[in-house]
Design a protein around this motif. Structure first.
Motif, short mmCIF file in Angstrom:
data_model
loop_
_atom_site.label_atom_id
_atom_site.label_comp_id
_atom_site.label_asym_id
_atom_site.label_seq_id
_atom_site.Cartn_x
_atom_site.Cartn_y
_atom_site.Cartn_z
N SER A 1 0.82 -1.22 0.00
CA SER A 1 0.00 0.00 0.00
C SER A 1 0.85 1.26 0.00
CB SER A 1 -0.92 0.01 1.22
OG SER A 1 -0.16 -0.01 2.41
N SER A 2 2.17 1.11 0.04
CA SER A 2 3.08 2.26 0.10
C SER A 2 2.66 3.22 1.22
CB SER A 2 3.12 2.99 -1.24
OG SER A 2 3.69 2.19 -2.24
N ALA A 3 2.58 2.65 2.41
CA ALA A 3 2.16 3.46 3.56
C ALA A 3 2.84 2.93 4.82
CB ALA A 3 0.64 3.40 3.72
N TRP A 4 2.90 3.79 5.82
CA TRP A 4 3.44 3.42 7.13
C TRP A 4 2.32 2.95 8.03
CZ3 TRP A 4 8.44 2.78 8.20
CH2 TRP A 4 9.39 3.44 7.41
N ARG B 1 -2.73 4.07 9.76
CA ARG B 1 -2.02 4.02 8.48
C ARG B 1 -1.84 5.43 7.93
NH1 ARG B 1 -1.52 -0.29 4.28
NH2 ARG B 1 -2.09 -1.60 6.05
N PHE B 2 -0.59 5.74 7.55
CA PHE B 2 -0.27 7.06 7.00
C PHE B 2 0.64 6.90 5.79
CE2 PHE B 2 -1.26 7.67 11.45
CZ PHE B 2 -2.14 8.74 11.42
N HIS B 3 0.53 7.83 4.88
CA HIS B 3 1.29 7.74 3.64
C HIS B 3 2.66 8.39 3.74
CE1 HIS B 3 -3.05 7.50 2.88
NE2 HIS B 3 -2.69 6.48 2.13
N ALA B 4 2.86 9.22 4.76
CA ALA B 4 4.16 9.81 5.04
C ALA B 4 4.22 10.10 6.54
CB ALA B 4 4.39 11.08 4.24
N VAL C 1 16.55 9.41 4.76
CA VAL C 1 17.39 8.23 4.93
C VAL C 1 17.09 7.24 3.81
CG1 VAL C 1 18.06 6.35 6.48
CG2 VAL C 1 17.31 8.55 7.43
N PRO C 2 18.12 6.77 3.08
CA PRO C 2 17.88 5.77 2.03
C PRO C 2 17.24 4.51 2.62
CG PRO C 2 20.10 6.65 1.89
CD PRO C 2 19.53 7.14 3.18
N GLY C 3 16.32 3.93 1.87
CA GLY C 3 15.67 2.70 2.33
C GLY C 3 14.50 2.92 3.26
N PHE C 4 14.18 4.19 3.54
CA PHE C 4 13.04 4.50 4.41
C PHE C 4 12.19 5.57 3.72
CE2 PHE C 4 16.10 2.44 7.03
CZ PHE C 4 15.35 1.69 7.93
N PRO C 5 11.37 5.13 2.78
CA PRO C 5 10.60 6.08 1.96
C PRO C 5 9.57 6.85 2.78
CG PRO C 5 9.86 3.82 1.60
CD PRO C 5 11.10 3.73 2.43
N ASN C 6 9.31 8.06 2.31
CA ASN C 6 8.26 8.90 2.90
C ASN C 6 8.43 9.09 4.41
OD1 ASN C 6 7.35 8.73 0.31
ND2 ASN C 6 5.27 8.08 0.81
N LEU C 7 9.69 9.03 4.87
CA LEU C 7 10.01 9.31 6.26
C LEU C 7 10.93 10.53 6.29
CD1 LEU C 7 10.10 8.64 9.31
CD2 LEU C 7 12.06 7.15 8.82
N HIS D 1 5.11 17.61 -2.01
CA HIS D 1 4.55 18.23 -3.22
C HIS D 1 4.99 17.47 -4.47
CE1 HIS D 1 4.73 21.79 -6.21
NE2 HIS D 1 3.55 21.21 -6.29
N GLN D 2 6.29 17.16 -4.56
CA GLN D 2 6.80 16.45 -5.72
C GLN D 2 6.12 15.09 -5.86
OE1 GLN D 2 9.08 17.40 -8.08
NE2 GLN D 2 9.14 19.45 -7.18
N LEU D 3 5.96 14.41 -4.75
CA LEU D 3 5.33 13.09 -4.75
C LEU D 3 3.90 13.18 -5.26
CD1 LEU D 3 5.62 10.62 -1.78
CD2 LEU D 3 3.40 11.13 -2.75
N LEU D 4 3.17 14.18 -4.78
CA LEU D 4 1.76 14.33 -5.17
C LEU D 4 1.63 14.83 -6.61
CD1 LEU D 4 0.42 15.99 -1.89
CD2 LEU D 4 0.02 13.64 -2.64
N ARG D 5 2.44 15.82 -6.96
CA ARG D 5 2.34 16.41 -8.30
C ARG D 5 2.65 15.40 -9.38
NH1 ARG D 5 5.73 18.63 -11.91
NH2 ARG D 5 7.57 18.44 -10.57
N ARG D 6 3.60 14.50 -9.10
CA ARG D 6 3.99 13.50 -10.09
C ARG D 6 3.16 12.22 -9.98
NH1 ARG D 6 10.53 14.01 -10.78
NH2 ARG D 6 10.80 16.16 -10.03
N ALA D 7 2.20 12.22 -9.06
CA ALA D 7 1.33 11.05 -8.85
C ALA D 7 2.14 9.82 -8.51
CB ALA D 7 0.45 10.81 -10.07
N MET D 8 3.14 10.00 -7.66
CA MET D 8 3.98 8.89 -7.22
C MET D 8 3.54 8.41 -5.84
SD MET D 8 6.17 8.09 -9.54
CE MET D 8 6.89 8.71 -11.06
N ALA D 9 4.02 7.22 -5.48
CA ALA D 9 3.64 6.63 -4.19
C ALA D 9 4.61 6.99 -3.09
CB ALA D 9 3.54 5.11 -4.31
#
Length: 671
Positions: free
Chosen positions: A268-271, A285-288, A545-551, A583-591
């Motif tokens: 789900s690409s979420a924490w 559950r949170f997305h960032a 931190v690499p390996g810890f997305p959206n953190l 913003h970049q994540l949302l604007r580019r419709a990325m997870a």
């Protein structure tokens, strides 16, 4: 440029929760105004007058303050000569009379061109290179940088996306404020019953700032009615509460709620965040996630044999027990850092005996006004001269940008261990001479109280003489032998002496290198953040931190400062980068977004080289800035400008990976 006040424009939207549209009119006599001017700070006064009147004749080029480099304390009036000060006072008095006679009670917004001209004056002509950074700090500038220039509803109106913020100290407050401006849905978890973080937790006697109060504020919360030159802890806690309430952020906070763990769910690409309240755990559950737990949160309580057998009271400075009456007690204070420096003078007159256990003495810089109220002329001008308090704050910000950084730069040819360069030695000699005078009655104490490490190797404290006065008292003793063990009734030191004690106060700081502890953070690889770091915390810009997305970490590794910098500015830069990453994540419709290992490696190499060239990075200096690997993992070794450029210039295409959304993962609101 010399626009008239009548033609001035007024701000339509100001990014400051303390903004005032009107100030009290001046009804003082010429004589009273002359008295105010005589006690005022001239560079900020002339600047404020020029800004409100539009008359740039009040800020002639030849009266620009030179701002000579600071070695111990800043030169009065920005280093203006006596003759320049006399001329400046004449101009200031004329300007104040005009404000009075024309009843100028409203701030006048500045277009960037005029703002830069005024900034050139107050910075002594040195502000052009930092122009964008300077505009960030000026309320009066139209369309100033800082607030996000996008809205969630415009970028991703149908997307299911929510952010968790951990903590409501200064970092958490900044994160909340910017997220709300962007319209990003968010929830804040605070384990305490009120906001404020370290200022809520630290209530020990004497707690206060060791930086001038006007320099301790956000660009979006430029309070001007400070009561003290160096605010007490309660006043800073009040400031935190006021911001949250003025900005209407409280509705987003879940108090008395502790974050236990967080695990990245790849599908789900979420924490998945586990929180605990009233003993009950719940998965959210949170997305960032924005971790705003800070560096000074987890108390460092040293371990000694026999502690559990001690029959007296033990407490850490950050967990002060107000039910304990120290009157007539035999008290031990372990440590001589910032908290001890404030506690000891505050309790010394109440206790029967005081032992101060010292590993190394602190370097201190003179601050005769450390316990003084805000000077009356400053308080008067803040109330009557539109925007004066904000210009006074700006001057403090400007002075802190490099501060005493040049005094701690290492000369590679220098062959002494008690200093790192000629200028550093000069600072050492100046401060030592002050101590020599303070200890004239007990010169044998100089070998104990004068530090053996270079000035700036550790945080330098503010000195108005009360520390030396407290240690001079007959019932006070400085103990330099290391603590070996506790007994039921006291402390035994390495020299075999037992010190009878009723109360032990640990003024031993925090586990600053244990970022996010005790929260267990598990990334997509299954490895925890603690395992990933293995005692050596690193993060790009202290944030990613690499390996810890959206953190995103605010005030993370290598973002603290020692002899230069401004705490809130570093926080704001980190938060503003974070909002742009979202913003970049949302604007580019990325997870998801995460920094690359290569970008982090370049950053760490740059930071390590910088810290190796500073006093605190030298092998002979033992400091909490270094982690268990001996690496400086807390401190930013450069000026404001480098951090501004780093966080503002992030390359999301080259240095970050943006992961696409997976089918069946994050769902649109419409579904």
């Amino acid at each position: 440029m010399n626009p008239s006040h009548s033609a001035a424009h007024s701000p339509t939207k100001v990014d400051d929760v303390y903004w005032r549209d009107d100030y009290s009119p001046i009804d003082a006599s010429d004589e009273e105004l002359a008295r105010i001017v005589a006690g005022a700070d001239l560079p900020s006064l002339l600047t404020a007058l020029a800004a409100v009147t539009g008359d740039h004749a009040l800020i002639p080029t030849h009266l620009r303050p030179p701002w000579p480099p600071v070695e111990t304390t800043p030169k009065p009036q920005g280093g203006l000569s006596e003759s320049a000060q006399a001329e400046a006072r004449e101009l200031a008095l004329a300007g104040l009379k005009r404000v009075r006679d024309e009843q100028l009670t409203k701030p006048r917004a500045l277009f960037p061109e005029e703002a830069r001209a005024i900034v050139e004056f107050i910075t002594g002509g040195a502000g052009e290179a930092d122009a964008a950074l300077m505009m960030h700090e000026l309320d009066l500038v139209t369309d100033r940088p800082g607030a996000p220039r996008w809205r969630f509803e415009d970028v991703a109106p149908d997307r299911d996306f929510e952010v968790a913020v951990i903590g409501t100290g200064m970092s958490g407050i900044a994160a909340m404020y910017r997220l709300k401006q962007a319209g990003v849905p968010f929830v804040v978890f605070e384990k305490n019953p009120e906001v404020g973080g370290t200022w809520w937790a630290n209530t020990y006697p004497g707690v206060r700032l060791d930086t001038p109060t006007f320099g301790y504020s956000f660009s979006f919360a430029q309070r001007a009615d400070w009561r003290s030159a160096f605010a007490e802890g309660a006043e800073i806690e009040e400031y935190a509460v006021e911001i949250v309430d003025r900005a209407q952020l409280r509705e987003h906070v879940e108090f008395d709620t502790e974050v236990v763990s967080m695990t990245w769910d790849e599908e789900s690409s979420a924490w998945e965040v586990v929180v605990r309240r009233d003993g009950v755990e719940q998965v959210r559950r949170f997305h960032a996630v924005i971790a705003a737990t800070g560096q000074l949160e987890k108390p460092n309580v040293p371990s000694f044999p026999g502690q559990d057998d001690f029959r007296g009271v033990q407490m850490h400075s950050a967990r002060w027990n107000h039910d304990v009456d120290l009157s007539g007690k035999r008290v031990a204070v372990v440590g001589t850092g910032a908290s001890a420096y404030q506690i000891v003078p505050s309790i010394v007159d109440d206790v029967a005996h005081l032992d101060v256990f010292q590993r190394s003495g602190p370097w201190t810089v003179p601050a005769p006004n450390y316990h003084d109220p805000t000077p009356e002329p400053v308080a008067w001008l803040c109330e009557h001269l539109p925007h004066y308090g904000q210009w006074f704050r700006f001057q403090a910000f400007w002075g802190a940008r490099t501060g005493r950084l040049h005094t701690v730069k290492v000369d590679p040819e220098w062959d002494r261990t008690d200093s790192v360069s000629e200028v550093n030695l000069r600072v050492r000699e100046t401060l030592t001479e002050i101590m020599r005078k303070q200890w004239a009655a007990k010169p044998e104490m100089l070998d104990i109280v004068v530090p053996d490490y270079p000035p700036g190797g550790k945080r330098m404290l503010r000195d108005n003489g009360v520390w030396a006065e407290a240690l001079h008292q007959e019932h006070t003793r400085v103990v330099t032998a290391g603590i070996e063990r506790f007994t039921p009734d006291g402390i035994v030191t390495a020299d075999g002496e037992e010190h009878p004690v009723d109360v032990v106060i640990y003024a031993t700081g925090f586990k600053a290198s244990d970022y996010l502890d005790p929260i267990v953070v598990t990334g997509p690889s299954g490895k925890t953040l603690k395992e990933h770091w293995n005692g050596d915390a690193t993060a790009w810009a202290g944030v990613a931190v690499p390996g810890f997305p959206n953190l995103f970490l605010i005030q993370g590794p290598n973002t603290n400062y020692v002899v230069n910098g401004q705490f809130h500015f570093m926080i704001e830069c980190g938060v503003e980068f974070t909002t742009e990453a979202i913003h970049q994540l949302l604007r580019r419709a990325m997870a998801a977004v995460e920094v690359t290992q290569e970008a982090l490696d370049r950053f760490v190499d740059w930071i390590d080289r910088g810290n190796a060239e500073r006093a605190w990075g030298q092998p002979q200096v033992q400091t909490w800035y270094k982690n268990s690997h001996g690496r400086v993992s807390q401190v930013w070794p450069f000026s404001h400008l480098e951090y501004w450029e780093l966080t503002r210039g992030a390359d999301f295409d080259a240095d970050f990976v943006l992961r696409p959304r997976q089918e069946g993962g994050l769902r649109a609101r419409a579904s």
